[in-house]
Design a protein around this motif. Sequence first.
Motif, PDB file in Angstrom:
ATOM      1  N   GLY A  88      -2.650 -18.693  18.634  1.00 23.00           N
ATOM      2  CA  GLY A  88      -2.807 -19.991  19.285  1.00 23.00           C
ATOM      3  C   GLY A  88      -3.755 -19.881  20.453  1.00 23.00           C
ATOM      4  O   GLY A  88      -4.626 -19.001  20.485  1.00 23.00           O
ATOM      5  N   VAL A  90      -4.124 -20.549  24.969  1.00 26.47           N
ATOM      6  CA  VAL A  90      -3.551 -20.853  26.277  1.00 26.47           C
ATOM      7  C   VAL A  90      -4.688 -21.209  27.230  1.00 26.47           C
ATOM      8  O   VAL A  90      -5.857 -20.915  26.950  1.00 26.47           O
ATOM      9  CB  VAL A  90      -2.746 -19.669  26.855  1.00 26.47           C
ATOM     10  CG1 VAL A  90      -1.543 -19.364  25.989  1.00 26.47           C
ATOM     11  CG2 VAL A  90      -3.635 -18.434  27.014  1.00 26.47           C
ATOM     12  N   GLU A 139      -9.843 -22.491  28.004  1.00 23.94           N
ATOM     13  CA  GLU A 139      -8.910 -22.171  26.925  1.00 23.94           C
ATOM     14  C   GLU A 139      -9.272 -20.812  26.324  1.00 23.94           C
ATOM     15  O   GLU A 139     -10.443 -20.509  26.090  1.00 23.94           O
ATOM     16  CB  GLU A 139      -8.934 -23.241  25.839  1.00 23.94           C
ATOM     17  CG  GLU A 139      -7.857 -23.041  24.784  1.00 23.94           C
ATOM     18  CD  GLU A 139      -7.744 -24.196  23.819  1.00 23.94           C
ATOM     19  OE1 GLU A 139      -6.751 -24.235  23.072  1.00 23.94           O
ATOM     20  OE2 GLU A 139      -8.654 -25.062  23.808  1.00 23.94           O
ATOM     21  N   GLU A 154       7.333 -21.961  21.224  1.00 27.20           N
ATOM     22  CA  GLU A 154       7.158 -23.354  21.623  1.00 27.20           C
ATOM     23  C   GLU A 154       6.209 -23.444  22.821  1.00 27.20           C
ATOM     24  O   GLU A 154       6.017 -22.473  23.553  1.00 27.20           O
ATOM     25  CB  GLU A 154       8.506 -23.970  21.993  1.00 27.20           C
ATOM     26  CG  GLU A 154       9.502 -24.041  20.856  1.00 27.20           C
ATOM     27  CD  GLU A 154       9.116 -25.094  19.823  1.00 27.20           C
ATOM     28  OE1 GLU A 154       8.406 -26.053  20.186  1.00 27.20           O
ATOM     29  OE2 GLU A 154       9.535 -24.964  18.664  1.00 27.20           O
ATOM     30  N   ALA A 155       5.631 -24.606  23.006  1.00 27.93           N
ATOM     31  CA  ALA A 155       4.753 -24.837  24.155  1.00 27.93           C
ATOM     32  C   ALA A 155       5.515 -24.542  25.449  1.00 27.93           C
ATOM     33  O   ALA A 155       6.704 -24.849  25.560  1.00 27.93           O
ATOM     34  CB  ALA A 155       4.250 -26.272  24.152  1.00 27.93           C
ATOM     35  N   GLY A 156       4.830 -23.935  26.401  1.00 29.48           N
ATOM     36  CA  GLY A 156       5.442 -23.640  27.690  1.00 29.48           C
ATOM     37  C   GLY A 156       6.174 -22.314  27.755  1.00 29.48           C
ATOM     38  O   GLY A 156       6.747 -21.969  28.793  1.00 29.48           O
ATOM     39  N   SER A 157       6.144 -21.545  26.659  1.00 22.49           N
ATOM     40  CA  SER A 157       6.882 -20.275  26.642  1.00 22.49           C
ATOM     41  C   SER A 157       6.153 -19.153  27.376  1.00 22.49           C
ATOM     42  O   SER A 157       6.763 -18.338  28.070  1.00 22.49           O
ATOM     43  CB  SER A 157       7.149 -19.846  25.194  1.00 22.49           C
ATOM     44  OG  SER A 157       7.901 -20.815  24.498  1.00 22.49           O
ATOM     45  N   ARG A 172      -1.224 -21.206  31.167  1.00 22.32           N
ATOM     46  CA  ARG A 172      -0.441 -22.364  30.713  1.00 22.32           C
ATOM     47  C   ARG A 172      -0.575 -22.509  29.199  1.00 22.32           C
ATOM     48  O   ARG A 172      -1.687 -22.513  28.673  1.00 22.32           O
ATOM     49  CB  ARG A 172      -0.919 -23.640  31.406  1.00 22.32           C
ATOM     50  CG  ARG A 172      -0.013 -24.852  31.129  1.00 22.32           C
ATOM     51  CD  ARG A 172      -0.523 -26.110  31.803  1.00 22.32           C
ATOM     52  NE  ARG A 172      -1.689 -26.669  31.118  1.00 22.32           N
ATOM     53  CZ  ARG A 172      -2.927 -26.641  31.588  1.00 22.32           C
ATOM     54  NH1 ARG A 172      -3.184 -26.042  32.757  1.00 22.32           N
ATOM     55  NH2 ARG A 172      -3.922 -27.182  30.914  1.00 22.32           N
ATOM     56  N   GLN A 173       0.542 -22.650  28.526  1.00 19.60           N
ATOM     57  CA  GLN A 173       0.559 -22.806  27.070  1.00 19.60           C
ATOM     58  C   GLN A 173       0.961 -24.239  26.729  1.00 19.60           C
ATOM     59  O   GLN A 173       2.112 -24.620  26.867  1.00 19.60           O
ATOM     60  CB  GLN A 173       1.539 -21.813  26.434  1.00 19.60           C
ATOM     61  CG  GLN A 173       1.657 -21.939  24.915  1.00 19.60           C
ATOM     62  CD  GLN A 173       2.903 -21.270  24.374  1.00 19.60           C
ATOM     63  OE1 GLN A 173       3.639 -20.596  25.094  1.00 19.60           O
ATOM     64  NE2 GLN A 173       3.171 -21.480  23.092  1.00 19.60           N
ATOM     65  N   ASP A 174      -0.004 -25.029  26.266  1.00 14.37           N
ATOM     66  CA  ASP A 174       0.256 -26.446  25.990  1.00 14.37           C
ATOM     67  C   ASP A 174       0.718 -26.714  24.557  1.00 14.37           C
ATOM     68  O   ASP A 174       1.298 -27.762  24.284  1.00 14.37           O
ATOM     69  CB  ASP A 174      -1.010 -27.274  26.257  1.00 14.37           C
ATOM     70  CG  ASP A 174      -1.314 -27.394  27.743  1.00 14.37           C
ATOM     71  OD1 ASP A 174      -0.440 -27.031  28.551  1.00 14.37           O
ATOM     72  OD2 ASP A 174      -2.432 -27.830  28.087  1.00 14.37           O
ATOM     73  N   THR A 175       0.430 -25.811  23.625  1.00 13.53           N
ATOM     74  CA  THR A 175       0.773 -26.034  22.215  1.00 13.53           C
ATOM     75  C   THR A 175       1.555 -24.841  21.662  1.00 13.53           C
ATOM     76  O   THR A 175       1.466 -23.735  22.186  1.00 13.53           O
ATOM     77  CB  THR A 175      -0.489 -26.235  21.361  1.00 13.53           C
ATOM     78  OG1 THR A 175      -1.349 -25.089  21.510  1.00 13.53           O
ATOM     79  CG2 THR A 175      -1.234 -27.488  21.797  1.00 13.53           C
ATOM     80  N   PHE A 176       2.325 -25.094  20.617  1.00 13.55           N
ATOM     81  CA  PHE A 176       3.112 -24.015  20.019  1.00 13.55           C
ATOM     82  C   PHE A 176       2.215 -23.061  19.244  1.00 13.55           C
ATOM     83  O   PHE A 176       1.149 -23.437  18.761  1.00 13.55           O
ATOM     84  CB  PHE A 176       4.213 -24.584  19.119  1.00 13.55           C
ATOM     85  CG  PHE A 176       3.727 -25.341  17.910  1.00 13.55           C
ATOM     86  CD1 PHE A 176       3.503 -24.685  16.700  1.00 13.55           C
ATOM     87  CD2 PHE A 176       3.515 -26.717  17.968  1.00 13.55           C
ATOM     88  CE1 PHE A 176       3.063 -25.372  15.586  1.00 13.55           C
ATOM     89  CE2 PHE A 176       3.077 -27.414  16.848  1.00 13.55           C
ATOM     90  CZ  PHE A 176       2.850 -26.739  15.661  1.00 13.55           C
TER      91      PHE A 176
END
Length: 360
Positions: A88, A90, A139, A154-157, A172-176
Amino acid sequence: MIQKDQQQIVEEMLQSFAEELGVSQISSASDIAIKCKVFAAQIEGIFYNQDYILKQAFPQTATEDKYLEMHGELAKKTDRKLSTPAVGGVFMGRKTPFLEDILIKIGTIISTDEESYRERITAVTTENRILKAGDLEVEVPIKTEMNGKKYNLEAGSLTVLVTPPTGIEYVRQDTFLKDGTDLEDFEVYRQRILKVKRNPERGGAPSDYEVWATSVDGVTFAKSFPVARGGGTIDILITTDSGVPSDKLVQKVQAYINEKRPTGADPLVIKPKLFMIDLDVQVIPKVGETLESIRSDIILSIKEYIQSVSIGGTIYKNAIINAIFETKKVVNAKIISFVEEEMVLKTTEVAKAGDINVHL
């Protein structure tokens, strides 16, 4: 197959000895009887070994990894699919602009917060990125250091910079994360081998495209749609354990199918549409439990059920409630936001849990 245990073999041997010696029976305390018991134990082992060999000889009954993989090798090199990391992106940045470019190197390590997430999971950047002078964030593509579907976070992990580049202040992680899969299940692998054997390639039939797509590591399901864009075209929809595959996996499957397709065919690998399900859940905790102590378990159980629903499947309200009761921490539960008793997904839709609000 004939199967005999030690006692049966002993009795048959003693009967044969008695007939040869012309007596009615052989004493159980005799040397012959003792030797028969010893020999029978070894012969029984031969019967079990023959049964074992017979099972390994066919993909329908093989019980050992190495022998099933041999059958896979014979079935047009149908290899067992390996586990894959989750991938993914971040955002990395700083609160105030910097006067110079900041290099974020490949291999930069980030992780979950062990205290809040209850487990430390690490991921690394897979490409170099530069935060341009004056910009606040950029990104960065990442992948988890471990393989498996549990790492489709999950997002935010991912919130911790383990090896922070100089000048970078946050991640910052916005998407899973996507594409993380376990080693292919033994029975799933067996069924895939049998499907290949029972459905030999037919020059680019719809089933051929599904077999080709599901042979790629990370792909858990494939469905073909012939003539999707006109004559000679076929679309192949793929999913992963995380639901929607990454662009990189789609490209990988597309490249593989392009190598296999017949001349003149126009295949296109596509993603399913994500159908987000938001829920408002009202519960009554069991005595001794609090809302805070059960909320995370309830959310996890609901997510696991929704993730288990296949593409184009049906989501049942009662099944969601059952998932809540399976935590064994509530005496009653009610879904406020789910009006219908069931929700049928379209053939190109895959369900994913969205916001789940659990309250009293």
